[in-house]
Every structure is written in structure tokens, then in C-alpha cells.
Design a protein around this motif. Sequence first.
Motif, PDB file in Angstrom:
ATOM      1  N   ILE A 256       0.860  -1.179   0.000  1.00  0.00           N
ATOM      2  CA  ILE A 256       0.000   0.000   0.000  1.00  0.00           C
ATOM      3  C   ILE A 256       0.903   1.238   0.000  1.00  0.00           C
ATOM      4  O   ILE A 256       1.877   1.303   0.763  1.00  0.00           O
ATOM      5  CB  ILE A 256      -0.932   0.027   1.227  1.00  0.00           C
ATOM      6  CG1 ILE A 256      -1.787  -1.250   1.269  1.00  0.00           C
ATOM      7  CG2 ILE A 256      -1.818   1.260   1.203  1.00  0.00           C
ATOM      8  CD1 ILE A 256      -2.759  -1.398   0.128  1.00  0.00           C
TER       9      ILE A 256
ATOM     10  N   ASP B 257      -3.465   3.552  -1.548  1.00  0.00           N
ATOM     11  CA  ASP B 257      -3.835   2.803  -2.739  1.00  0.00           C
ATOM     12  C   ASP B 257      -2.928   1.590  -2.916  1.00  0.00           C
ATOM     13  O   ASP B 257      -1.817   1.525  -2.371  1.00  0.00           O
ATOM     14  CB  ASP B 257      -3.746   3.691  -3.992  1.00  0.00           C
ATOM     15  CG  ASP B 257      -4.737   4.844  -3.950  1.00  0.00           C
ATOM     16  OD1 ASP B 257      -5.818   4.649  -3.356  1.00  0.00           O
ATOM     17  OD2 ASP B 257      -4.428   5.917  -4.498  1.00  0.00           O
ATOM     18  N   GLU B 258      -3.417   0.671  -3.716  1.00  0.00           N
ATOM     19  CA  GLU B 258      -2.666  -0.567  -3.973  1.00  0.00           C
ATOM     20  C   GLU B 258      -1.425  -0.263  -4.809  1.00  0.00           C
ATOM     21  O   GLU B 258      -1.437   0.593  -5.700  1.00  0.00           O
ATOM     22  CB  GLU B 258      -3.561  -1.562  -4.708  1.00  0.00           C
ATOM     23  CG  GLU B 258      -2.901  -2.893  -5.010  1.00  0.00           C
ATOM     24  CD  GLU B 258      -3.787  -3.808  -5.823  1.00  0.00           C
ATOM     25  OE1 GLU B 258      -3.438  -4.987  -5.977  1.00  0.00           O
ATOM     26  OE2 GLU B 258      -4.833  -3.326  -6.310  1.00  0.00           O
TER      27      GLU B 258
END
Length: 418
Positions: free
Chosen positions: A81, A86-87
Motif C-alpha cells: 500500500i 492505494d494498492e
Amino acid sequence: KSSFFAADGFNISNESKGKDSAYDTLLSLRDECGLQVAYLEVVESCFKTGDGAIYLFQTPDGSIDFEVFSFLKGDLLYPGIDDKGDEVLYRKYSLQGRTAVDIFSTDSVETWVKVDESDEEGIGLIERLRRWVKNQAGKERSEDGFILLSRKDNQAGNDMIQTVYFRVDDIPSGPVQQSIEAYEKLLSYVAEEVRSSAFPTLFLKSEKVVSLPPVGGNGKVIGVKGNSETVKNSDAKYLTPPDASNIVEIQQKALESNILHNSLSVRIDPEILKSGADSSTTIKIMFAPEIQWCQTRWPQLFGGVKKLTRLFKRLAGKAERNLSEFESLRCSVWQNIWIPQNESELVKLQTDQVYARIKSRKAAMQDVGNPHLNDEQQIMKEWEDELMLKHKYSGSSDESNPNAPAIDNNAPGSTITE
């Protein structure tokens, strides 16, 4: 295991009404891209190494292509992360003999290469690679010695990355690893036993034993030295090695049975099929352990397949210049377990379901593996042409059609060929 689980890919079903055209286009782009091949490759990577990833991207000509990242190819994958929550996915690999890292984020796709400032050859390599990838990122350097090679905008939007990471809890051989190691030790013991008992052991009973020169082709000659009484009391005989075949066979069968049952694997001997037991029901029963294994492993990959389908829909919308149409296309996914089957029985089953009006012709054609999307229209056209020929040369009129030409019974007949 990979073949049973992913040889037939995964199923994408249309859950939206009135979007058949977009759905057909999605399946066509899927087959053109080879997405099912990517799925099989990443499943094989997961079952051999524990994880893998699929990178989907749009080429300069507008088509969709993929690349599979795997430890089998030398890739180390680290999902995580970023600062925004966010990924992000990090891929570490070797590029021209130097350590490289790809960073897939929701903003961009970056490639960094580790090169020392004093490494003139490495700096020259970076410059050549930059011209090849048409880098526009500038000459950034990180604190740990990595130089930015390229930076490209993320093609998947600002809410998802272009890679889908897959991971399983354990490889298929994990639960039976101890049995596999025991089986290997058993085979080693058998090889050692064969080596030690390949030549018989000669037992000699005497006061003095001498080795004599070989005589012709008789090989080694052993003699007894002494007087007549000593020679008379001497004896020689071969010792019979112990027969360990029964013990080995019992242990081998026990280990094989343990490996097959605990890994839910199937081994079909040719003798089973000699009796003609090739019906779909019989085959499904025989492969029930493999089917159960695939069903219990599907939840571990289900999330990745859903994300992969969503990512592919977005790239398909960009490729077709109709992003909203494909974004609004609701799709469900499910696994397709491959097992050997009687093809004629499968076709008959689908035909019976069509005649019973519980399945459409289009769905039946897809279930039997017909990849031609326009075959349904072509078949309907062939039926219409056949009915027209029958009507034209049957000698009967169509009373329901007032515009049909009247039949002249005195007119000369015509053959089908004419």
C-alpha cells in the motif's frame, strides 16, 4: 493440477440486459488478447511457487496484451500500500545483469535500475535503454543507488493498477511433502539394495585363502592353500541376499495411496477404460477428487479473477473508445474445471436442453466450446435457405402467404440440380 484448474480458463457471464453486443466484443477481445493463456500461466506459477501476477496493457496500435510475472522467470513480487492508501505492486528482477524494480501504482508504471555513479558501462546502458523506451522521466536517482529508467502513465485509471496479484496458501504438494520425501528415501533404499545385491556374496570357509591369477575368460579365481586335510574341510558357497521386494512393495503402495488421497489427485490406469467406461458420468466420478480440489482452491483465486475481469473491461473500453459502455457491463466470473469428457455426450446434452427450451442455442454453442460468435446467424440463414428450397420444389402452395405464386400443375417439373 494447473491443467485441471485452468486449462479451460474461467467463465465470464453477462449479467446486464441489452448489452449483448458489448459482451460479445469483450469475449472477442479476451480471445484476441489470450487472457485465458495468461490465467493458465499465472495459475501454474501459483501452484509451483506460491504467487504470480498478470500485467495488462494497451499497445501503441490499440490492442490489449499481457505479461505474466513469476518466480519461475526470476521475478520477486511484493504487494503493498502506498502513502495514499492505494494498492501498489513492486517487481524485482534482473535487467541486463543489473537489479531492476518495477513499481505499479495508480498514478504510473515506473522502472528503476540500480547503477553506481562510477559504473560508466551501467550508465551507458541506462542511456541506451532510455532511448529505446522513449523515456520522458528525467534523470532521477534514489538514495539507495537506483536510477529512473522510465515512467509511463497508468492506463487503468486512478483507482486501480495495471497488475493483478495472485497468491495461494500452499502449493499442491505441500500437504503431502513428508510423504513425498519418504517416497524418495524408499527409492534411494531400493537403488542401494539393488547395487549391493547385484553380485552374489561368496562365503569361504578355510584356514588360508589365496587369490590366483585369472585363467582365460573365467575372471577372478580364488583358491585354498594347505594340506589335504585342510582342503577337505574347506567349503565355499554363495549367500542368497534377503528378499526385500515384498516389504518395499507394501511401503510403496502405502506411500502412493497417501500421496494421491491427501493431495486429492487421480491416477487413471488404462485397464479401467478398456471396459468402455467412458461415459461422462463415469469419468466425472473417477475425477471427483480433482474436481473437489479445484472447487476448494477457487476461493483463493476468485478475488484476483474478479479484479482481472474489471481491469480487462476498462482496457477493452479504451480500445473500443467506449469506456462507459464497458464500465457499465455487469459480469460474473466462475471457474471452468477441465476434465476429460465424451464430446458426443456433451453435444447431445446441450441439444436436449435446447429442445426442452431450458437453454438458448447461443448459450449451448458457447458451452460446447464453439468460438465462432456469428455461427448462430449463419446456421439460421442456412436453415432459411434450406426451407426455401424445400418450399420451391415441394409442389405445394403456402396458403398463409397471399403473395406466394400459384402452382401450375401443367408446367414442366424441375430437379433440385436445375
